[in-house]
Design a protein around this motif. Structure first.
Motif, PDB file in Angstrom:
ATOM      1  N   GLU A 282       0.525  -1.430  -0.032  1.00 30.80           N
ATOM      2  CA  GLU A 282      -0.234  -0.086   0.333  1.00 30.80           C
ATOM      3  C   GLU A 282       0.508   1.249  -0.132  1.00 30.80           C
ATOM      4  O   GLU A 282       0.129   2.490   0.101  1.00 30.80           O
ATOM      5  CB  GLU A 282      -1.058   0.168   0.998  1.00 30.80           C
ATOM      6  CG  GLU A 282      -1.909  -1.540   1.428  1.00 30.80           C
ATOM      7  CD  GLU A 282      -3.491  -0.716  -0.278  1.00 30.80           C
ATOM      8  OE1 GLU A 282      -3.235   0.391   0.300  1.00 30.80           O
ATOM      9  OE2 GLU A 282      -3.443  -1.684  -0.717  1.00 30.80           O
ATOM     10  N   ASN A 283       1.656   1.274   0.092  1.00 29.05           N
ATOM     11  CA  ASN A 283       3.157   2.007   0.208  1.00 29.05           C
ATOM     12  C   ASN A 283       2.753   3.292  -1.159  1.00 29.05           C
ATOM     13  O   ASN A 283       2.413   2.501  -2.348  1.00 29.05           O
ATOM     14  CB  ASN A 283       4.775   2.252   0.178  1.00 29.05           C
ATOM     15  CG  ASN A 283       4.235   1.466   1.608  1.00 29.05           C
ATOM     16  OD1 ASN A 283       4.784  -0.110   1.833  1.00 29.05           O
ATOM     17  ND2 ASN A 283       5.524   2.035   2.906  1.00 29.05           N
ATOM     18  N   PRO A 284       3.165   4.671  -0.851  1.00 31.31           N
ATOM     19  CA  PRO A 284       3.583   4.950  -2.276  1.00 31.31           C
ATOM     20  C   PRO A 284       4.929   4.596  -2.913  1.00 31.31           C
ATOM     21  O   PRO A 284       5.992   3.938  -2.511  1.00 31.31           O
ATOM     22  CB  PRO A 284       3.591   6.348  -1.577  1.00 31.31           C
ATOM     23  CG  PRO A 284       3.420   6.302  -0.650  1.00 31.31           C
ATOM     24  CD  PRO A 284       3.298   5.146   0.116  1.00 31.31           C
ATOM     25  N   VAL A 285       4.825   4.409  -4.219  1.00 34.72           N
ATOM     26  CA  VAL A 285       5.912   3.318  -5.185  1.00 34.72           C
ATOM     27  C   VAL A 285       6.530   4.883  -5.937  1.00 34.72           C
ATOM     28  O   VAL A 285       5.962   4.707  -6.512  1.00 34.72           O
ATOM     29  CB  VAL A 285       5.921   2.362  -5.357  1.00 34.72           C
ATOM     30  CG1 VAL A 285       7.142   1.802  -6.523  1.00 34.72           C
ATOM     31  CG2 VAL A 285       5.478   0.909  -4.201  1.00 34.72           C
ATOM     32  N   ASP A 308      -5.876   0.541  -9.932  1.00 29.97           N
ATOM     33  CA  ASP A 308      -7.059   0.558  -9.688  1.00 29.97           C
ATOM     34  C   ASP A 308      -7.106   2.151  -9.974  1.00 29.97           C
ATOM     35  O   ASP A 308      -8.091   2.818  -9.718  1.00 29.97           O
ATOM     36  CB  ASP A 308      -7.367   0.466  -7.739  1.00 29.97           C
ATOM     37  CG  ASP A 308      -7.817  -0.838  -8.041  1.00 29.97           C
ATOM     38  OD1 ASP A 308      -8.259  -0.964  -8.553  1.00 29.97           O
ATOM     39  OD2 ASP A 308      -7.567  -1.541  -6.984  1.00 29.97           O
ATOM     40  N   ASN A 309      -5.742   2.822 -10.483  1.00 27.56           N
ATOM     41  CA  ASN A 309      -5.678   3.604 -10.511  1.00 27.56           C
ATOM     42  C   ASN A 309      -6.352   5.219  -9.394  1.00 27.56           C
ATOM     43  O   ASN A 309      -6.327   6.256  -9.713  1.00 27.56           O
ATOM     44  CB  ASN A 309      -5.922   4.733 -11.994  1.00 27.56           C
ATOM     45  CG  ASN A 309      -5.696   5.323 -12.686  1.00 27.56           C
ATOM     46  OD1 ASN A 309      -4.434   6.585 -12.441  1.00 27.56           O
ATOM     47  ND2 ASN A 309      -6.979   6.716 -13.784  1.00 27.56           N
ATOM     48  N   GLU A 310      -5.240   5.304  -8.647  1.00 26.20           N
ATOM     49  CA  GLU A 310      -6.046   5.633  -6.915  1.00 26.20           C
ATOM     50  C   GLU A 310      -4.839   6.757  -6.882  1.00 26.20           C
ATOM     51  O   GLU A 310      -3.615   6.956  -7.720  1.00 26.20           O
ATOM     52  CB  GLU A 310      -5.531   4.302  -5.969  1.00 26.20           C
ATOM     53  CG  GLU A 310      -5.914   3.779  -5.694  1.00 26.20           C
ATOM     54  CD  GLU A 310      -6.099   2.704  -4.240  1.00 26.20           C
ATOM     55  OE1 GLU A 310      -4.632   2.968  -4.052  1.00 26.20           O
ATOM     56  OE2 GLU A 310      -7.046   1.349  -4.835  1.00 26.20           O
ATOM     57  N   SER A 311      -5.062   7.468  -6.731  1.00 27.08           N
ATOM     58  CA  SER A 311      -4.401   8.478  -6.398  1.00 27.08           C
ATOM     59  C   SER A 311      -3.179   8.975  -4.878  1.00 27.08           C
ATOM     60  O   SER A 311      -3.445   7.561  -3.878  1.00 27.08           O
ATOM     61  CB  SER A 311      -5.074  10.235  -5.323  1.00 27.08           C
ATOM     62  OG  SER A 311      -6.263  10.450  -6.554  1.00 27.08           O
ATOM     63  N   GLY A 312      -2.031   9.636  -4.837  1.00 20.49           N
ATOM     64  CA  GLY A 312      -0.895   9.486  -4.157  1.00 20.49           C
ATOM     65  C   GLY A 312      -0.240   8.122  -4.228  1.00 20.49           C
ATOM     66  O   GLY A 312       0.430   8.014  -3.269  1.00 20.49           O
ATOM     67  N   LYS A 313      -0.476   7.036  -5.407  1.00 20.79           N
ATOM     68  CA  LYS A 313       0.513   6.063  -4.928  1.00 20.79           C
ATOM     69  C   LYS A 313       1.317   5.159  -5.673  1.00 20.79           C
ATOM     70  O   LYS A 313       2.267   5.330  -5.612  1.00 20.79           O
ATOM     71  CB  LYS A 313      -0.547   4.969  -5.742  1.00 20.79           C
ATOM     72  CG  LYS A 313      -0.050   3.593  -6.011  1.00 20.79           C
ATOM     73  CD  LYS A 313      -0.122   2.796  -4.821  1.00 20.79           C
ATOM     74  CE  LYS A 313       0.826   1.252  -4.993  1.00 20.79           C
ATOM     75  NZ  LYS A 313       1.477   0.528  -4.476  1.00 20.79           N
TER      76      LYS A 313
END
Length: 448
Positions: A282-285, A308-313
């Motif tokens: 789940e970390n930003p990478v 899932d094209n999530e923000s901040g990822k």
């Protein structure tokens, strides 16, 4: 992520990994690490994701900086404190002159492993395995030092614990308060035009704080003025270490060795074990994007790490050199933007500008570093996308590793204070110069 398992990376191509001569010793160390507490917490990673989502929307800026490779021998409270001072100086410069809140992230508390262009180093006709970072082997040029030793992972973990404790104390214990802004100044920039410019800015900030206080609005009413969040990051290179530090929290997997991890240019290939491990956390990478990257590469990585094209990822860290930034980056920006993929674009102007000086030292030219920063902002202005941050190899010490800058360091000056474990770093003055340029670019970008 039903097809992802903690060890599924082992079926992929794992490049730049050490070969440990004693498999039993390796298992003993990884078993010990599995029982040790995490270095960071899932809640902190979630907070970083929220902060990075703001950067992605153009409401903030990411500043990521620190040593090219952390050292066991050079570690001290003073060295870490000096690096944090520079990050705070740069951040307040970007916030004040660029009118932009800054997410502060150190290359610290885990940046111990380095990929090398050659597995062998030769000196005076003798060849030995290359130095791969203190978490793997020793920098001394002798046969015993260069043997990969799993015990080094335990020492890297313990030093990371100390570093994170110091960072948390500095972030919340008053050190990072804006009231102490004058104390962040470093002797390495005293007496220069940079010091004059920074001093004038700090005077104006103090005047504003005094005005607020006089109006009955004490600084204590604003927690963001009294402290800050200092996040940690490193390259997720040594997979044995990253696996044992990846833990399950409330049904989700987090790599709890750092708040943010990145995958390097040399390990982001299509069948990459590094991307496989990172796609499950789940970390930003971050992913380093070099001059050979294609639009298809960027779209593939984006889908793989952020399905899932999530923000901040997902962070794309561009490291191309100035000429290739102008030539290659615009097409990548367009392809990712047209596909609607959520990405934070960050400029690493260091790795595409490495050269060997006539004196034999590996160095980087400050003018070319600055040229790449400007090219990065120009590309985003033209593409209508947002330049989200800077990623710098830097130190708070007055080192002479990169030529140029306010002190006009020459090839002949490199030997005076060349202390890096691996790659040349910006010194405090050079890093602050970059911050002022980036602040000017951000201001122009927002006025467009």
């Amino acid at each position: 992520m039903s097809d992802w398992k903690l060890e599924s990376w082992r079926a992929k191509s794992a490049l730049h990994q050490p070969v440990y001569p004693d498999a039993v010793a390796l298992r003993e160390v990884t078993s010990q690490l599995e029982e040790l507490p995490p270095l960071v917490f899932a809640e902190e990673i979630q907070s970083l994701r929220k902060d990075l989502a703001k950067v992605e929307r153009g409401e903030g800026f990411l500043l990521q900086g620190g040593d090219c490779a952390e050292s066991f021998a050079e570690f001290s409270q003073q060295n870490l404190q000096d690096t944090v001072k520079v990050i705070l100086q740069m951040a307040v410069t970007l916030t004040y002159a660029g009118s932009c809140p800054v997410v502060k992230m150190g290359r610290v508390a885990g940046q111990f492993a380095k990929p090398r262009s050659s597995p062998v180093e030769t000196r005076n006709g003798e060849s030995l395995p290359s130095y791969l970072g203190d978490i793997i082997n020793g920098i001394d040029f002798d046969e015993s030092s260069r043997v990969p030793d799993p015990q080094r992972m335990l020492r890297a973990y313990q030093q990371s614990v100390t570093s994170i404790n110091l960072l948390r104390a500095m972030a919340t214990g008053g050190f990072a308060s804006l009231r102490n802004i004058r104390e962040w100044n470093l002797e390495s920039v005293n007496g220069t035009k940079l010091a004059e410019r920074y001093g004038a800015m700090t005077d104006r900030i103090h005047q504003a704080l005094d005005f607020m206080n006089a109006c009955g609005v004490p600084m204590e009413a604003f927690s963001s003025l009294q402290g800050t969040a200092l996040y940690t990051s490193h390259e997720a290179l040594l997979l044995e270490y990253e696996q044992v530090m990846t833990r399950q929290v409330d049904g989700a997997w987090y790599d709890l060795s750092a708040h943010c991890l990145w995958v390097g240019e040399r390990t982001r290939q299509e069948d990459s074990a590094h991307l496989e491990l990172m796609r499950g956390v789940e970390n930003p990478v971050g992913v380093k994007i070099g001059p050979t990257a294609t639009a298809d590469d960027c779209l593939r990585i984006s889908t793989q790490l952020n399905p899932d094209n999530e923000s901040g990822k997902l962070i794309f860290i561009c490291r191309m050199g100035a000429a290739k930034t102008k030539e290659v980056l615009p097409a990548l920006l367009k392809a990712v933007s047209d596909a609607g993929r959520k990405v934070i674009w960050v400029c690493d102007p260091m790795h595409g500008n490495t050269e060997t000086a006539a004196s034999g030292y590996k160095t980087r030219n400050f003018d070319r570093i600055m040229e790449e920063v400007i090219a990065f902002f120009d590309a985003h202005r033209n593409a209508g996308t947002y330049p989200g941050g800077l990623h710098l190899e830097m130190t708070g010490r007055y080192v002479t590793e990169c030529t140029g800058g306010a002190y006009e360091i020459s090839d002949e000056d490199l030997h005076h204070c060349y202390d890096t474990q691996c790659d040349p770093r910006l010194n405090a003055g050079q890093a602050l110069e970059i911050a002022y340029q980036a602040a000017d670019e951000l201001r122009r970008f927002r006025q467009k």
